[in-house]
Design an enzyme around this catalytic site. Structure first.
Site, PDB file in Angstrom:
ATOM      1  N   TYR A   2     -30.792  10.354 -13.051  1.00 46.43           N
ATOM      2  CA  TYR A   2     -30.825   9.192 -12.174  1.00 46.43           C
ATOM      3  C   TYR A   2     -32.087   8.370 -12.444  1.00 46.43           C
ATOM      4  O   TYR A   2     -32.031   7.151 -12.601  1.00 46.43           O
ATOM      5  CB  TYR A   2     -30.765   9.634 -10.706  1.00 46.43           C
ATOM      6  CG  TYR A   2     -31.056   8.521  -9.739  1.00 46.43           C
ATOM      7  CD1 TYR A   2     -30.128   7.510  -9.518  1.00 46.43           C
ATOM      8  CD2 TYR A   2     -32.272   8.458  -9.073  1.00 46.43           C
ATOM      9  CE1 TYR A   2     -30.407   6.472  -8.646  1.00 46.43           C
ATOM     10  CE2 TYR A   2     -32.555   7.429  -8.201  1.00 46.43           C
ATOM     11  CZ  TYR A   2     -31.622   6.430  -7.987  1.00 46.43           C
ATOM     12  OH  TYR A   2     -31.906   5.399  -7.141  1.00 46.43           O
ATOM     13  N   GLU A  17     -27.570   4.618   0.198  1.00 50.06           N
ATOM     14  CA  GLU A  17     -28.884   4.582   0.870  1.00 50.06           C
ATOM     15  C   GLU A  17     -28.710   4.783   2.371  1.00 50.06           C
ATOM     16  O   GLU A  17     -29.503   5.475   3.001  1.00 50.06           O
ATOM     17  CB  GLU A  17     -29.620   3.270   0.585  1.00 50.06           C
ATOM     18  CG  GLU A  17     -30.140   3.131  -0.827  1.00 50.06           C
ATOM     19  CD  GLU A  17     -31.280   4.066  -1.189  1.00 50.06           C
ATOM     20  OE1 GLU A  17     -31.854   4.726  -0.306  1.00 50.06           O
ATOM     21  OE2 GLU A  17     -31.602   4.138  -2.382  1.00 50.06           O
ATOM     22  N   TRP A  66     -32.810  12.240  -1.105  1.00 50.00           N
ATOM     23  CA  TRP A  66     -31.973  11.513  -2.060  1.00 50.00           C
ATOM     24  C   TRP A  66     -31.201  12.479  -2.959  1.00 50.00           C
ATOM     25  O   TRP A  66     -30.057  12.212  -3.326  1.00 50.00           O
ATOM     26  CB  TRP A  66     -32.828  10.535  -2.869  1.00 50.00           C
ATOM     27  CG  TRP A  66     -32.022   9.678  -3.787  1.00 50.00           C
ATOM     28  CD1 TRP A  66     -32.109   9.628  -5.147  1.00 50.00           C
ATOM     29  CD2 TRP A  66     -30.993   8.738  -3.433  1.00 50.00           C
ATOM     30  NE1 TRP A  66     -31.201   8.726  -5.650  1.00 50.00           N
ATOM     31  CE2 TRP A  66     -30.510   8.160  -4.618  1.00 50.00           C
ATOM     32  CE3 TRP A  66     -30.441   8.334  -2.220  1.00 50.00           C
ATOM     33  CZ2 TRP A  66     -29.503   7.206  -4.631  1.00 50.00           C
ATOM     34  CZ3 TRP A  66     -29.429   7.381  -2.236  1.00 50.00           C
ATOM     35  CH2 TRP A  66     -28.974   6.831  -3.425  1.00 50.00           C
TER      36      TRP A  66
END
Length: 172
Positions: free
Chosen positions: A20, A42, A50
């Site tokens: 990522y 988000e 995350w």
């Protein structure tokens, strides 16, 4: 043997996190569906890490019709009930309702601005902001631009769009 790319400390040693970081984080994106995907993710991440969301990302793609806002905007009570039972995503009623709500708001923003991408990129005049933080502790959790984005998103009916979420969104 090639040299490992320079990474931020938060990328750690998890291969998913590193991929990522190396391929997506901080890479300017104007693709509307990808921009909507990151906004939805988000919002789902709020209060979680995350990496938790990254590990569920493929499940989110399947559960939310590959982040197609036109389809998500039409989700009714039965589909929402199914999502609340889906163990592959964060089964938080407010976050799932927010995804549906935000799909509708995304379509309205597209109508008003010509594209959701133009709307989002308008907050930075279409130009990526490049910061040069030297230490992790210097990185703010929000900025005047993320404050403005949050205010406008919320004014337009978006939810789970606070300034901290918007700042993370702009980085993503």
């Amino acid at each position: 043997m090639g040299q490992a790319p320079k990474r931020c400390a938060w990328a750690g040693d998890d291969p998913l996190y590193q991929a990522y970081h190396d391929r997506e984080w901080g890479v300017p994106c104007r693709d509307e569906r990808r921009l909507f995907e990151f906004l939805l993710l988000e919002g789902a991440q709020a209060g979680l890490s995350w990496i938790t969301i990254l590990r569920k990302r493929e499940n989110y793609r399947a559960a939310f019709d590959d982040f197609d806002p036109e389809r998500i905007a039409r989700y009714g009570p039965e589909r929402i009930a199914d999502l609340l039972e889906n163990p592959g995503i964060v089964r938080n009623r407010l976050k799932i309702h927010s995804a549906v709500n935000n799909a509708r708001a995304c379509l309205e923003a597209r109508e008003a601005f010509g594209s959701f991408s133009d709307f989002i990129w308008g907050f930075v005049d279409g130009v990526p902001r490049i910061n040069h933080w030297r230490h992790r502790g210097e990185v703010p959790v929000r900025t005047p631009v993320s404050d403005a984005m949050s205010r406008e998103l919320r004014r337009r009916g978006f939810t789970f769009a606070g300034s901290t979420i918007c700042y993370a969104y702009m980085q993503a």
